[in-house]
Design an enzyme around this catalytic site. Structure first.
Site, short mmCIF file in Angstrom:
data_model
loop_
_atom_site.label_atom_id
_atom_site.label_comp_id
_atom_site.label_asym_id
_atom_site.label_seq_id
_atom_site.Cartn_x
_atom_site.Cartn_y
_atom_site.Cartn_z
N ARG A 159 -8.03 -4.39 -3.27
CA ARG A 159 -7.44 -3.11 -3.84
C ARG A 159 -8.37 -2.48 -5.06
NH1 ARG A 159 -2.35 -2.46 -1.71
NH2 ARG A 159 -1.62 -4.64 -0.93
N CYS B 135 0.84 -1.16 -0.02
CA CYS B 135 0.05 0.03 0.07
C CYS B 135 0.84 1.28 -0.07
CB CYS B 135 -0.83 0.07 1.05
SG CYS B 135 -2.20 -1.24 1.07
#
EC number: 1.11.1.24
Length: 217
Positions: free
Chosen positions: A122, A46
């Protein structure tokens, strides 16, 4: 769960930039936005994604498009993570991050998979200036996103608004390069006109249903 072509759900969210009403905030500004979720703050993949999004932020803005992140972390965690990224990686994260700590928006947008735990996958949502969802992509938690593809997707959708379609790997297609596809003729008269346009050089094409041209600004 929302789908392409649907209006983005009206919600008020808490972000690192304060409260925002979506999609109203961007509609009023006449802007597109890319909303993307990440599994969690202070995680390696991330972090690399946020840096990559930030480095392309000016490119998105040149397309009249804003970025906004989301995870089910609290806003305090987002703020500390953004501070860490600045301190350790010397990158300022300029776009807001939604603190969806109850997961309500994440569930509504289909960002949480029952097979992948309680964190968001995601996801990428591209929303146009009318608040319409134009594209949705889901990546598993273990695979980081390709930011160049997200930029390409926004460009392609905005090109579609000009009446063209884009071929595979555009603007680097093996046959058409950066050229764009004219939608196929849908009746006999249009078919005849397409053939004549190709013959005169107004369009290029392999057949009446496969015509292409340069993208006109």
């Amino acid at each position: 769960m929302v789908v392409i072509g649907e209006k983005f759900p009206e919600v008020e969210v808490i972000t690192t930039h304060g409260k925002l009403k979506l999609p109203e905030h961007y509609i009023e500004a006449g802007k597109w936005f890319v909303l993307f979720s990440h599994p969690g703050d202070f995680t390696p993949v991330c972090t690399t994604e946020f840096v990559a999004f930030q480095k392309r932020y000016d490119q998105f803005r040149s397309l009249n498009t804003e970025l906004i992140g989301l995870s089910i972390d609290q806003v305090f965690s987002h703020i500390k993570w953004v501070e860490w990224i600045k301190e350790k990686l010397d990158v300022d994260i300029e776009f807001p991050i939604i603190a969806d700590d109850r997961g309500e928006l994440a569930v509504k947008l289909g960002m949480i998979s029952p097979y992948k735990g309680n964190n968001t996958v995601r996801a990428v949502f591209v929303v146009d200036a009318t608040g319409t969802i134009r594209a949705i992509i889901y990546y598993p938690q273990e695979v980081g996103r390709n930011m160049d593809e997200v930029v390409r997707l926004v460009k392609a959708l905005q090109t579609a608004d000009k009446g063209y379609a884009t071929p595979a790997n555009w603007p680097e297609n093996d046959f058409l390069n950066e050229k764009v596809i004219v939608p196929p003729a849908n009746n006999m008269d249009a078919r005849k006109n397409r053939l004549e346009a190709c013959k005169s050089g107004e369009l290029e094409g392999y057949d009446w249903w496969f015509c292409y041209t340069d993208l006109k600004e």
